[in-house]
Design a protein around this motif. Structure first.
Motif, mmCIF file in Angstrom:
data_model
loop_
_atom_site.group_PDB
_atom_site.id
_atom_site.type_symbol
_atom_site.label_atom_id
_atom_site.label_comp_id
_atom_site.label_asym_id
_atom_site.label_seq_id
_atom_site.Cartn_x
_atom_site.Cartn_y
_atom_site.Cartn_z
ATOM 1 N N ILE A 71 0.864 -1.103 0.303
ATOM 2 C CA ILE A 71 -0.272 -0.003 -0.294
ATOM 3 C C ILE A 71 1.237 1.142 0.153
ATOM 4 N N ALA A 72 0.381 2.028 -1.174
ATOM 5 C CA ALA A 72 1.611 3.143 -1.201
ATOM 6 C C ALA A 72 0.316 4.059 -0.829
ATOM 7 N N THR A 73 -0.349 4.386 -1.233
ATOM 8 C CA THR A 73 -1.489 5.563 -0.347
ATOM 9 C C THR A 73 -2.656 4.671 0.613
ATOM 10 N N ARG A 74 -2.692 4.727 1.812
ATOM 11 C CA ARG A 74 -3.667 4.326 2.454
ATOM 12 C C ARG A 74 -5.493 5.155 1.927
ATOM 13 N N GLY A 75 -6.676 4.680 1.619
ATOM 14 C CA GLY A 75 -7.701 5.070 1.096
ATOM 15 C C GLY A 75 -8.447 5.498 1.952
ATOM 16 N N MET A 76 -9.623 5.386 1.500
ATOM 17 C CA MET A 76 -10.619 5.278 3.037
ATOM 18 C C MET A 76 -11.281 4.318 3.300
ATOM 19 N N SER A 77 -11.108 4.717 4.893
ATOM 20 C CA SER A 77 -11.706 3.293 5.827
ATOM 21 C C SER A 77 -13.495 2.934 5.463
ATOM 22 N N ASP A 78 -14.166 2.255 5.879
ATOM 23 C CA ASP A 78 -15.038 2.195 5.653
ATOM 24 C C ASP A 78 -16.463 3.036 6.190
ATOM 25 N N GLU A 79 -15.349 3.020 7.601
ATOM 26 C CA GLU A 79 -15.866 4.351 8.231
ATOM 27 C C GLU A 79 -15.904 6.061 7.802
ATOM 28 N N ASP A 80 -14.711 6.172 6.686
ATOM 29 C CA ASP A 80 -14.075 7.474 6.382
ATOM 30 C C ASP A 80 -16.407 7.399 5.088
ATOM 31 N N LYS A 81 -15.875 6.393 4.461
ATOM 32 C CA LYS A 81 -16.565 6.151 3.561
ATOM 33 C C LYS A 81 -18.263 6.295 4.115
ATOM 34 N N ALA A 82 -18.478 6.147 5.045
ATOM 35 C CA ALA A 82 -20.127 6.183 5.497
ATOM 36 C C ALA A 82 -20.005 7.403 5.875
ATOM 37 N N PHE A 83 -19.094 8.092 6.876
ATOM 38 C CA PHE A 83 -18.949 9.827 7.041
ATOM 39 C C PHE A 83 -19.257 10.876 5.492
ATOM 40 N N TYR A 84 -18.304 10.079 4.366
ATOM 41 C CA TYR A 84 -18.407 10.650 3.211
ATOM 42 C C TYR A 84 -20.313 10.285 2.670
ATOM 43 N N LYS A 85 -20.404 9.519 2.603
ATOM 44 C CA LYS A 85 -21.692 9.339 1.970
ATOM 45 C C LYS A 85 -22.934 10.219 2.945
ATOM 46 N N GLN A 86 -22.446 10.278 4.489
ATOM 47 C CA GLN A 86 -23.822 11.030 4.869
ATOM 48 C C GLN A 86 -23.444 12.736 4.993
ATOM 49 N N ILE A 87 -22.444 13.170 4.711
ATOM 50 C CA ILE A 87 -21.923 14.299 4.163
ATOM 51 C C ILE A 87 -22.224 14.734 2.918
ATOM 52 N N LYS A 88 -22.442 13.922 1.650
ATOM 53 C CA LYS A 88 -22.816 14.294 -0.238
ATOM 54 C C LYS A 88 -23.488 15.483 0.212
ATOM 55 N N PRO A 89 -24.657 14.972 0.246
ATOM 56 C CA PRO A 89 -25.696 15.619 0.138
ATOM 57 C C PRO A 89 -25.451 17.315 0.819
#
Length: 309
Positions: A71-89
């Motif tokens: 892994i060169a760059t760590r991506g979003m965790s499942d929790e990060d993705k859930a947070f993104y989904k929450q604030i995206k609207p």
């Protein structure tokens, strides 16, 4: 906010697609919009708690790996993705607000001006007079240079700067991936297209590379060619015929004009639909290829560069 569906890409927005997963300028603009934009009730779109956690979306959607699988760059965790989904609207609403649109447009103009200056600087540094005149007089070539700057990494752009100074007597330039590309005859658009197709990305994804060049040609070259052209129907210019069609459609109250226009141009309609189907199929295949293999793209393309940084 959008997802480019690529392992090394994060959430993106704006006309020039700021990738906040890696682009600092994009992150600053997003925060500026969220700080100034208000909803109809005069409130900020994100809560204070959400603003303090905004850094959680400043990552690629998925892990970016090296050739060896590390892994060169760590991506979003499942929790990060859930947070993104929450604030995206809320992010979408802020970006679409009058303040968001105003700030995006202002920033777009600033970045576009910088991009134009960058292209002009590259051309002005070309010592070969014939090459320089070709580049100065070709909008297609200028947009090509801008597109390479926008889509590829430093090594490819450094090679392009060298390539546009060369003639057929020179040895060419070697691109990442170890392919050498040379100028044939006098430098022209075919040489520039060959340059793109010789990049590692062009070799691995030739359909997408060709699509970009065809889009540039479609937008730039025909504009000049049709200025004084005549249609096959008397002395009516294509632009005049198009304007007449537009007015006809706008004034069509009962659908009569539309039906006649479609009937008169049935072959064009059929070809257009067939072309659109082919484009959609090709894009679907390209997205599948890119999703399967992001390693070569990451080596050569700068996704943060999509935002002209």
């Amino acid at each position: 906010m959008s997802n480019a569906v690529n392992g090394s890409s994060g959430p993106s927005f704006g006309g020039i697609q700021f990738d906040v997963g890696s682009n600092k300028n994009g992150q600053k603009l997003l925060e500026k919009i969220l700080h100034h934009a208000k909803d109809n009730a005069g409130n900020s779109f994100l809560s204070e708690s959400e603003m303090t956690q905004l850094h959680r979306i400043y990552k690629p959607f998925n892990d970016v790996k090296t050739k060896e699988g590390k892994i060169a760059t760590r991506g979003m965790s499942d929790e990060d993705k859930a947070f993104y989904k929450q604030i995206k609207p809320k992010l979408d609403a802020a970006l679409s607000s009058p303040t968001g649109i105003k700030l995006i447009n202002e920033n777009y103009n600033e970045n576009l001006d910088d991009k134009i200056l960058n292209v002009e600087e590259k051309i002005s540094n070309v010592k070969n007079k014939v090459n320089r005149e070709f580049l100065n007089n070709s909008m297609q070539a200028k947009v090509f240079i801008a597109d390479i700057g926008n889509q590829y990494g430093a090594k490819v752009n450094e090679a392009l700067v060298k390539f546009i100074t060369q003639t057929e007597k020179d040895n060419g330039v070697t691109l990442p991936g170890n392919k050498t590309v040379k100028v044939h005859g006098q430098l022209d658009m075919e040489d520039l297209k060959n340059f793109r197709m010789s990049t590692a990305y062009g070799i691995k994804h030739p359909a997408d590379a060709k699509r970009r060049d065809e889009n540039i040609e479609r937008i730039t070259a025909p504009t000049r060619q049709q200025e004084h052209s005549k249609s096959s129907e008397g002395n009516e210019r294509p632009a005049d015929k198009l304007q007449a069609l537009i007015q006809g459609f706008k004034n069509d109250k009962d659908g009569t004009f539309t039906a006649k226009a479609l009937a008169d141009n049935a072959d064009v309609v059929v070809n257009f639909r067939a072309e659109q189907q082919a484009v959609l199929k090709e894009r679907s295949q390209q997205q599948h290829e890119v999703a399967k293999d992001t390693l070569q793209i990451q080596e050569e393309r700068s996704y943060g560069g999509r935002s002209f940084s």
